[in-house]
Design a protein around this motif. Structure first.
Motif, PDB file in Angstrom:
ATOM      1  N   PRO A 195       6.042  82.150 -21.861  1.00  0.00           N
ATOM      2  CA  PRO A 195       5.321  83.498 -21.969  1.00  0.00           C
ATOM      3  C   PRO A 195       4.997  83.856 -23.353  1.00  0.00           C
ATOM      4  O   PRO A 195       5.687  83.209 -24.358  1.00  0.00           O
ATOM      5  N   VAL A 196       4.086  84.547 -23.642  1.00  0.00           N
ATOM      6  CA  VAL A 196       3.360  84.927 -24.770  1.00  0.00           C
ATOM      7  C   VAL A 196       3.501  86.476 -25.047  1.00  0.00           C
ATOM      8  O   VAL A 196       2.877  87.155 -24.435  1.00  0.00           O
ATOM      9  N   GLU A 197       4.219  86.717 -26.168  1.00  0.00           N
ATOM     10  CA  GLU A 197       4.300  88.262 -26.549  1.00  0.00           C
ATOM     11  C   GLU A 197       3.669  88.254 -27.901  1.00  0.00           C
ATOM     12  O   GLU A 197       3.693  87.459 -28.695  1.00  0.00           O
ATOM     13  N   VAL A 198       2.980  89.483 -28.202  1.00  0.00           N
ATOM     14  CA  VAL A 198       2.396  89.643 -29.484  1.00  0.00           C
ATOM     15  C   VAL A 198       2.863  90.952 -30.186  1.00  0.00           C
ATOM     16  O   VAL A 198       2.782  92.027 -29.435  1.00  0.00           O
ATOM     17  N   GLU A 199       3.206  91.068 -31.323  1.00  0.00           N
ATOM     18  CA  GLU A 199       3.765  92.339 -31.952  1.00  0.00           C
ATOM     19  C   GLU A 199       2.441  93.072 -32.540  1.00  0.00           C
ATOM     20  O   GLU A 199       1.680  92.350 -33.281  1.00  0.00           O
ATOM     21  N   VAL A 200       2.458  94.422 -32.334  1.00  0.00           N
ATOM     22  CA  VAL A 200       1.296  95.156 -32.872  1.00  0.00           C
ATOM     23  C   VAL A 200       1.999  96.139 -33.745  1.00  0.00           C
ATOM     24  O   VAL A 200       3.111  96.880 -33.393  1.00  0.00           O
ATOM     25  N   LYS A 201       1.567  96.725 -34.643  1.00  0.00           N
ATOM     26  CA  LYS A 201       1.946  97.754 -35.387  1.00  0.00           C
ATOM     27  C   LYS A 201       1.081  99.128 -35.637  1.00  0.00           C
ATOM     28  O   LYS A 201       1.656 100.019 -35.924  1.00  0.00           O
ATOM     29  N   THR A 202      -0.146  98.806 -35.051  1.00  0.00           N
ATOM     30  CA  THR A 202      -1.137  99.937 -34.941  1.00  0.00           C
ATOM     31  C   THR A 202      -1.960  99.992 -33.713  1.00  0.00           C
ATOM     32  O   THR A 202      -1.916  98.770 -32.979  1.00  0.00           O
ATOM     33  N   LEU A 203      -2.619 101.006 -33.483  1.00  0.00           N
ATOM     34  CA  LEU A 203      -3.242 101.134 -32.178  1.00  0.00           C
ATOM     35  C   LEU A 203      -4.575 100.090 -32.435  1.00  0.00           C
ATOM     36  O   LEU A 203      -5.016  99.551 -31.355  1.00  0.00           O
ATOM     37  N   ALA A 204      -5.215  99.935 -33.599  1.00  0.00           N
ATOM     38  CA  ALA A 204      -6.164  98.851 -33.935  1.00  0.00           C
ATOM     39  C   ALA A 204      -5.757  97.556 -33.384  1.00  0.00           C
ATOM     40  O   ALA A 204      -6.578  96.764 -32.817  1.00  0.00           O
ATOM     41  N   GLU A 205      -4.357  97.226 -33.899  1.00  0.00           N
ATOM     42  CA  GLU A 205      -4.255  95.989 -33.378  1.00  0.00           C
ATOM     43  C   GLU A 205      -3.748  95.731 -31.950  1.00  0.00           C
ATOM     44  O   GLU A 205      -3.994  94.715 -31.518  1.00  0.00           O
ATOM     45  N   LEU A 206      -3.248  96.955 -31.385  1.00  0.00           N
ATOM     46  CA  LEU A 206      -3.368  96.864 -29.945  1.00  0.00           C
ATOM     47  C   LEU A 206      -4.532  96.431 -29.304  1.00  0.00           C
ATOM     48  O   LEU A 206      -4.711  95.713 -28.250  1.00  0.00           O
ATOM     49  N   ASP A 207      -5.612  97.260 -29.705  1.00  0.00           N
ATOM     50  CA  ASP A 207      -6.926  96.903 -28.981  1.00  0.00           C
ATOM     51  C   ASP A 207      -7.245  95.416 -29.047  1.00  0.00           C
ATOM     52  O   ASP A 207      -8.005  95.120 -28.191  1.00  0.00           O
ATOM     53  N   GLU A 208      -7.033  95.090 -30.293  1.00  0.00           N
ATOM     54  CA  GLU A 208      -7.398  93.464 -30.233  1.00  0.00           C
ATOM     55  C   GLU A 208      -6.826  92.627 -29.465  1.00  0.00           C
ATOM     56  O   GLU A 208      -7.172  91.768 -29.004  1.00  0.00           O
ATOM     57  N   VAL A 209      -5.420  92.914 -29.005  1.00  0.00           N
ATOM     58  CA  VAL A 209      -4.744  92.326 -28.082  1.00  0.00           C
ATOM     59  C   VAL A 209      -5.265  92.515 -26.648  1.00  0.00           C
ATOM     60  O   VAL A 209      -5.331  91.714 -25.747  1.00  0.00           O
ATOM     61  N   LEU A 210      -5.367  93.714 -26.506  1.00  0.00           N
ATOM     62  CA  LEU A 210      -5.821  94.081 -25.120  1.00  0.00           C
ATOM     63  C   LEU A 210      -7.223  93.408 -24.823  1.00  0.00           C
ATOM     64  O   LEU A 210      -7.473  93.307 -23.458  1.00  0.00           O
ATOM     65  N   ALA A 211      -8.175  93.258 -25.761  1.00  0.00           N
ATOM     66  CA  ALA A 211      -9.350  92.648 -25.567  1.00  0.00           C
ATOM     67  C   ALA A 211      -9.154  91.012 -25.345  1.00  0.00           C
ATOM     68  O   ALA A 211     -10.235  90.442 -25.021  1.00  0.00           O
ATOM     69  N   LEU A 212      -7.926  90.314 -25.512  1.00  0.00           N
ATOM     70  CA  LEU A 212      -8.083  88.866 -25.381  1.00  0.00           C
ATOM     71  C   LEU A 212      -7.922  88.561 -23.916  1.00  0.00           C
ATOM     72  O   LEU A 212      -7.550  89.246 -23.084  1.00  0.00           O
ATOM     73  N   GLU A 213      -8.522  87.418 -23.507  1.00  0.00           N
ATOM     74  CA  GLU A 213      -8.707  86.944 -22.081  1.00  0.00           C
ATOM     75  C   GLU A 213      -8.493  85.402 -22.205  1.00  0.00           C
ATOM     76  O   GLU A 213      -8.854  84.707 -22.998  1.00  0.00           O
ATOM     77  N   PRO A 214      -7.435  85.064 -21.242  1.00  0.00           N
ATOM     78  CA  PRO A 214      -6.824  85.971 -20.423  1.00  0.00           C
ATOM     79  C   PRO A 214      -5.742  86.798 -21.002  1.00  0.00           C
ATOM     80  O   PRO A 214      -5.337  86.576 -22.398  1.00  0.00           O
ATOM     81  N   PRO A 215      -5.163  87.752 -20.599  1.00  0.00           N
ATOM     82  CA  PRO A 215      -4.010  88.733 -21.372  1.00  0.00           C
ATOM     83  C   PRO A 215      -2.967  87.796 -21.734  1.00  0.00           C
ATOM     84  O   PRO A 215      -2.533  87.027 -20.815  1.00  0.00           O
ATOM     85  N   VAL A 216      -2.334  88.356 -22.571  1.00  0.00           N
ATOM     86  CA  VAL A 216      -0.974  87.772 -22.974  1.00  0.00           C
ATOM     87  C   VAL A 216       0.193  88.410 -22.191  1.00  0.00           C
ATOM     88  O   VAL A 216      -0.223  89.392 -21.229  1.00  0.00           O
ATOM     89  N   ASP A 217       1.343  87.838 -21.892  1.00  0.00           N
ATOM     90  CA  ASP A 217       2.338  88.392 -21.180  1.00  0.00           C
ATOM     91  C   ASP A 217       3.078  89.786 -21.556  1.00  0.00           C
ATOM     92  O   ASP A 217       3.444  90.462 -20.523  1.00  0.00           O
ATOM     93  N   ARG A 218       3.063  89.787 -22.811  1.00  0.00           N
ATOM     94  CA  ARG A 218       3.664  91.206 -23.302  1.00  0.00           C
ATOM     95  C   ARG A 218       3.428  91.654 -24.539  1.00  0.00           C
ATOM     96  O   ARG A 218       2.788  91.016 -25.355  1.00  0.00           O
ATOM     97  N   ILE A 219       3.340  93.097 -25.103  1.00  0.00           N
ATOM     98  CA  ILE A 219       3.063  93.516 -26.268  1.00  0.00           C
ATOM     99  C   ILE A 219       4.103  94.280 -26.748  1.00  0.00           C
ATOM    100  O   ILE A 219       4.565  95.065 -26.005  1.00  0.00           O
ATOM    101  N   MET A 220       4.470  93.786 -28.232  1.00  0.00           N
ATOM    102  CA  MET A 220       5.297  94.560 -28.669  1.00  0.00           C
ATOM    103  C   MET A 220       5.082  95.770 -29.689  1.00  0.00           C
ATOM    104  O   MET A 220       4.155  95.489 -30.316  1.00  0.00           O
ATOM    105  N   LEU A 221       5.437  97.008 -29.538  1.00  0.00           N
ATOM    106  CA  LEU A 221       4.813  98.068 -30.303  1.00  0.00           C
ATOM    107  C   LEU A 221       5.973  98.183 -31.292  1.00  0.00           C
ATOM    108  O   LEU A 221       7.196  98.803 -31.047  1.00  0.00           O
TER     109      LEU A 221
END
Length: 287
Positions: A195-221
């Protein structure tokens, strides 16, 4: 239920190392003050309320010292107890009981402290759907036992180490040149399908992760305030599980859970836990 083989090995190894550290060449006080055939009986008592964890580890301590020592449980690991509760009795040769007393209590008190803290967090978010997770901020050499105690308290385990899940954090992103680059490199080598999780610190980083295809398994806020977390939940709209991390304490964990995140990781469960007050009370010996 029997312990899994890997946990059994981790427990036995942790106990062996702890006894080697404490006993050295031998317990001079016990062996010089007591005859080798003297017997003893004592009770482990919880001096304060909490969740008991580590009884099996305490039993392993005495087993490694002398299999003639018998530890009888009066409650099960994971049980909430009131102050003054007798949780176990120990009986057998006095020297190994006294030699193992401190080591057994060290494990029992630490694990019970972790389980108690975890239970408080779990109860604080009850009804929200959020899951309480631990972290890798464990005592060196005791990770398996620390994470076991979290489970006994009702929490769930995050990754066990650096080998069973990919967690791309800010320093990985900086070194790789960006979120997309880091994820792309991981996917090129992740043949095991971890499983792949990505840490984000801002909403802009969140949007970048959400745009990835296929999606990652989890996002850390990471260290987001409550309004930003709520907006992150809205933007994600259930497509990818969200984990809140950083600055989590009992006072604000309910509010964090109510933002709608799926997981909340709490380093304090293991990195700064307060041991539960438990003592071993020996009965007077009569020949």
């Amino acid at each position: 239920m029997p312990l899994q083989a890997d946990l059994q090995r981790a427990m036995a190894d942790a106990v062996r190392r702890a006894l080697e550290e404490d006993l050295g060449p031998g317990d001079v006080t016990s062996t010089w003050t007591l005859p080798p055939d003297q017997r003893a009986r004592g009770t482990f008592v919880a001096k304060e309320g909490g969740v008991i964890a580590g009884l099996l580890v305490a039993r392993e301590v005495f087993r490694q010292l002398d299999e003639a020592v018998v530890l009888t449980f009066w409650v099960e690991d994971g049980t909430s107890v009131a102050p003054g509760t007798a949780v176990a009795t120990v009986e057998g040769p006095a020297i190994p009981i006294l030699s193992g007393e401190r080591t057994a209590l060290n494990f029992l008190q630490r694990m019970s402290g972790i389980a108690t803290a975890t239970r408080r967090y779990v109860e604080a978010v009850a009804g929200t759907g959020a899951v309480i997770l631990d972290t890798r901020k464990t005592a060196p050499g005791l990770r398996a036992l620390d994470k076991w105690a979290v489970r006994l308290g009702g929490g769930q385990n995050h990754r066990q180490g650096l080998y069973d899940m990919v967690l791309i954090k800010d320093n990985h992103i900086a070194a790789a040149g960006g979120i997309a680059q880091a994820v792309e490199r991981v996917r090129a080598r992740n043949r095991a399908g971890l499983p792949v999780e990505v840490e984000v610190k801002t909403l802009a980083e969140l949007d970048e992760v959400l745009a990835l295809e296929p999606p990652v398994d989890r996002i850390m806020l990471d260290n987001m305030d409550l309004p930003t977390m709520r907006e992150a939940v809205r933007r994600t709209a259930g497509r990818i599980p969200l984990e809140a991390s950083g600055g989590v304490n009992l006072e604000r964990v309910r509010a964090i859970a109510e933002t709608g995140v799926d997981y909340i990781s709490v380093g304090a469960l293991t990195h700064s836990v307060r041991a539960l007050d438990i003592s071993l009370e020996l009965e007077p010996w009569a020949p």
